[in-house]
Motif scaffolding. Structure first.
Motif, PDB file in Angstrom:
ATOM      1  N   ARG A  37       7.066  -3.775 -11.976  1.00 29.53           N
ATOM      2  CA  ARG A  37       8.201  -3.066 -11.386  1.00 29.53           C
ATOM      3  C   ARG A  37       8.164  -3.121  -9.858  1.00 29.53           C
ATOM      4  O   ARG A  37       9.198  -3.271  -9.211  1.00 29.53           O
ATOM      5  CB  ARG A  37       8.191  -1.606 -11.861  1.00 29.53           C
ATOM      6  CG  ARG A  37       9.330  -0.763 -11.308  1.00 29.53           C
ATOM      7  CD  ARG A  37       9.239   0.675 -11.793  1.00 29.53           C
ATOM      8  NE  ARG A  37       8.069   1.363 -11.290  1.00 29.53           N
ATOM      9  CZ  ARG A  37       7.992   1.907 -10.080  1.00 29.53           C
ATOM     10  NH1 ARG A  37       9.013   1.825  -9.239  1.00 29.53           N
ATOM     11  NH2 ARG A  37       6.887   2.534  -9.705  1.00 29.53           N
ATOM     12  N   MET A  38       6.977  -3.009  -9.281  1.00 31.74           N
ATOM     13  CA  MET A  38       6.829  -3.005  -7.828  1.00 31.74           C
ATOM     14  C   MET A  38       6.710  -4.417  -7.236  1.00 31.74           C
ATOM     15  O   MET A  38       6.630  -4.569  -6.026  1.00 31.74           O
ATOM     16  CB  MET A  38       5.572  -2.224  -7.434  1.00 31.74           C
ATOM     17  CG  MET A  38       5.558  -0.767  -7.798  1.00 31.74           C
ATOM     18  SD  MET A  38       4.016  -0.009  -7.175  1.00 31.74           S
ATOM     19  CE  MET A  38       3.830   1.350  -8.319  1.00 31.74           C
ATOM     20  N   PHE A  97      -0.144  -2.269 -15.337  1.00 30.39           N
ATOM     21  CA  PHE A  97       0.459  -3.601 -15.194  1.00 30.39           C
ATOM     22  C   PHE A  97       1.987  -3.543 -15.285  1.00 30.39           C
ATOM     23  O   PHE A  97       2.682  -4.317 -14.617  1.00 30.39           O
ATOM     24  CB  PHE A  97      -0.119  -4.572 -16.230  1.00 30.39           C
ATOM     25  CG  PHE A  97      -1.415  -5.188 -15.796  1.00 30.39           C
ATOM     26  CD1 PHE A  97      -1.433  -6.193 -14.841  1.00 30.39           C
ATOM     27  CD2 PHE A  97      -2.624  -4.758 -16.324  1.00 30.39           C
ATOM     28  CE1 PHE A  97      -2.623  -6.760 -14.416  1.00 30.39           C
ATOM     29  CE2 PHE A  97      -3.823  -5.306 -15.909  1.00 30.39           C
ATOM     30  CZ  PHE A  97      -3.827  -6.313 -14.954  1.00 30.39           C
ATOM     31  N   GLU A  98       2.501  -2.632 -16.064  1.00 29.68           N
ATOM     32  CA  GLU A  98       3.950  -2.446 -16.083  1.00 29.68           C
ATOM     33  C   GLU A  98       4.455  -1.989 -14.723  1.00 29.68           C
ATOM     34  O   GLU A  98       5.511  -2.426 -14.249  1.00 29.68           O
ATOM     35  CB  GLU A  98       4.329  -1.441 -17.166  1.00 29.68           C
ATOM     36  CG  GLU A  98       4.220  -1.976 -18.576  1.00 29.68           C
ATOM     37  CD  GLU A  98       4.851  -1.038 -19.598  1.00 29.68           C
ATOM     38  OE1 GLU A  98       6.076  -1.149 -19.810  1.00 29.68           O
ATOM     39  OE2 GLU A  98       4.115  -0.217 -20.169  1.00 29.68           O
ATOM     40  N   GLU A  99       3.702  -1.094 -14.085  1.00 35.68           N
ATOM     41  CA  GLU A  99       4.087  -0.637 -12.746  1.00 35.68           C
ATOM     42  C   GLU A  99       3.979  -1.758 -11.723  1.00 35.68           C
ATOM     43  O   GLU A  99       4.818  -1.874 -10.828  1.00 35.68           O
ATOM     44  CB  GLU A  99       3.220   0.552 -12.321  1.00 35.68           C
ATOM     45  CG  GLU A  99       3.455   1.808 -13.141  1.00 35.68           C
ATOM     46  CD  GLU A  99       4.905   2.261 -13.097  1.00 35.68           C
ATOM     47  OE1 GLU A  99       5.561   2.132 -12.047  1.00 35.68           O
ATOM     48  OE2 GLU A  99       5.384   2.748 -14.146  1.00 35.68           O
ATOM     49  N   LEU A 122       0.832  -1.205   0.000  1.00 33.34           N
ATOM     50  CA  LEU A 122       0.000   0.000   0.000  1.00 33.34           C
ATOM     51  C   LEU A 122       0.863   1.250   0.000  1.00 33.34           C
ATOM     52  O   LEU A 122       0.537   2.245  -0.664  1.00 33.34           O
ATOM     53  CB  LEU A 122      -0.925  -0.009   1.217  1.00 33.34           C
ATOM     54  CG  LEU A 122      -1.848   1.202   1.369  1.00 33.34           C
ATOM     55  CD1 LEU A 122      -2.675   1.447   0.110  1.00 33.34           C
ATOM     56  CD2 LEU A 122      -2.760   1.033   2.582  1.00 33.34           C
ATOM     57  N   GLN A 123       1.954   1.203   0.700  1.00 37.70           N
ATOM     58  CA  GLN A 123       2.891   2.332   0.725  1.00 37.70           C
ATOM     59  C   GLN A 123       3.405   2.622  -0.681  1.00 37.70           C
ATOM     60  O   GLN A 123       3.393   3.765  -1.148  1.00 37.70           O
ATOM     61  CB  GLN A 123       4.039   2.001   1.669  1.00 37.70           C
ATOM     62  CG  GLN A 123       4.997   3.143   1.954  1.00 37.70           C
ATOM     63  CD  GLN A 123       6.119   2.684   2.873  1.00 37.70           C
ATOM     64  OE1 GLN A 123       6.795   1.680   2.607  1.00 37.70           O
ATOM     65  NE2 GLN A 123       6.322   3.398   3.967  1.00 37.70           N
ATOM     66  N   GLN A 124       3.849   1.584  -1.381  1.00 38.32           N
ATOM     67  CA  GLN A 124       4.355   1.740  -2.753  1.00 38.32           C
ATOM     68  C   GLN A 124       3.287   2.291  -3.691  1.00 38.32           C
ATOM     69  O   GLN A 124       3.518   3.233  -4.446  1.00 38.32           O
ATOM     70  CB  GLN A 124       4.812   0.378  -3.292  1.00 38.32           C
ATOM     71  CG  GLN A 124       6.236  -0.009  -2.997  1.00 38.32           C
ATOM     72  CD  GLN A 124       6.616  -1.249  -3.793  1.00 38.32           C
ATOM     73  OE1 GLN A 124       5.965  -2.295  -3.699  1.00 38.32           O
ATOM     74  NE2 GLN A 124       7.650  -1.135  -4.584  1.00 38.32           N
ATOM     75  N   LEU A 125       2.112   1.668  -3.658  1.00 37.62           N
ATOM     76  CA  LEU A 125       1.050   2.048  -4.585  1.00 37.62           C
ATOM     77  C   LEU A 125       0.575   3.478  -4.350  1.00 37.62           C
ATOM     78  O   LEU A 125       0.387   4.243  -5.297  1.00 37.62           O
ATOM     79  CB  LEU A 125      -0.120   1.072  -4.458  1.00 37.62           C
ATOM     80  CG  LEU A 125       0.105  -0.339  -5.007  1.00 37.62           C
ATOM     81  CD1 LEU A 125      -1.031  -1.259  -4.586  1.00 37.62           C
ATOM     82  CD2 LEU A 125       0.249  -0.327  -6.520  1.00 37.62           C
ATOM     83  N   SER A 126       0.394   3.849  -3.094  1.00 35.06           N
ATOM     84  CA  SER A 126      -0.099   5.200  -2.801  1.00 35.06           C
ATOM     85  C   SER A 126       0.952   6.256  -3.118  1.00 35.06           C
ATOM     86  O   SER A 126       0.621   7.337  -3.622  1.00 35.06           O
ATOM     87  CB  SER A 126      -0.541   5.298  -1.343  1.00 35.06           C
ATOM     88  OG  SER A 126       0.525   5.040  -0.452  1.00 35.06           O
ATOM     89  N   GLN A 127       2.211   5.954  -2.841  1.00 39.97           N
ATOM     90  CA  GLN A 127       3.277   6.907  -3.170  1.00 39.97           C
ATOM     91  C   GLN A 127       3.367   7.111  -4.679  1.00 39.97           C
ATOM     92  O   GLN A 127       3.594   8.232  -5.153  1.00 39.97           O
ATOM     93  CB  GLN A 127       4.608   6.423  -2.612  1.00 39.97           C
ATOM     94  CG  GLN A 127       4.715   6.540  -1.103  1.00 39.97           C
ATOM     95  CD  GLN A 127       6.071   6.108  -0.563  1.00 39.97           C
ATOM     96  OE1 GLN A 127       6.973   5.751  -1.326  1.00 39.97           O
ATOM     97  NE2 GLN A 127       6.225   6.128   0.743  1.00 39.97           N
TER      98      GLN A 127
END
Length: 213
Positions: A199-200, A194-196, A144-149
């Motif tokens: 990467r994450m 989906f590319e992101e 969630l930290q990654q996605l929200s940032q």
């Protein structure tokens, strides 16, 4: 561009006799039939949680951001320079929420204090279906930290295109699923998401329905 071109995400094909009335609800039931839960939320889930996390940023009184008392967000919320105008404040907030306990306490407190107040990112109806505690229990903190940032830095381009379904399996594993009917194709913005995810290292896939001949 070429139809169907671009990044090719992981895809699962399910054969069906006929196209259901709602392909999203059909796939949702297929995926959780052995346990767990899920919801058809599309862009609402990540936008809502991001809106709660960055609430102080969204409503910071920057010059020109607000011109009346009834705005549900700053004028430049979806402009390309939204992040640049607030970069230091965003990075400071993120630093203060680096620990999971602080992160969870912050979101929970914002959700409690701001309940029902209009915010262009937040869907209070979604939080009636799945409570903030349920979201925070299901979604891994780092994910969630990654996605929200990422989203707060790219609202102008990525506020749309997030997968249809959020699935939390009985094992605790979660994934994001885009559902496509027999005649549907991924849109460029969906491929970009989906590319992101790749990467994450965020679990995500497409489920494609095909009518059995």
């Amino acid at each position: 561009g070429k139809r169907g071109g671009g990044y090719q995400p992981p895809t699962t094909v399910i054969e069906i006799q006929e196209t259901p009335e709602s392909v999203e609800d059909f796939v949702l039931q297929q995926l959780i039939e052995e346990g767990g839960w899920g919801i058809h939320s599309e862009n609402l889930m990540l936008k809502t949680l991001t809106g709660l996390i960055y609430w102080p940023i969204c409503f910071a009184p920057l010059p020109g951001a607000f011109t009346n008392l009834f705005q549900a967000g700053p004028h430049d919320l979806f402009e390309t320079d939204f992040f640049l105008q607030r970069q230091l404040a965003i990075e400071n907030l993120e630093a203060s929420l680096a620990l999971e306990a602080d992160f969870i306490a912050h979101i929970t407190e914002i959700a409690r204090k701001k309940q029902g107040i209009a915010n262009r990112l937040v869907s209070w109806g979604l939080l009636e279906s799945v409570t903030i505690d349920e979201w925070l229990t299901a979604i891994p903190f780092k994910q969630l930290q990654q996605l929200s940032q990422f989203l707060i830095r790219n609202l102008s381009e990525y506020r749309r295109g997030f997968p249809d379904l959020f699935i939390c399996y009985e094992s605790g594993h979660v994934e994001y699923v885009e559902v496509k009917g027999p005649s549907d194709q991924l849109q460029p913005q969906q491929r970009a998401w989906f590319e992101e995810f790749k990467r994450m290292n965020v679990p995500a896939r497409v489920v494609k329905l095909l009518v059995r001949k």
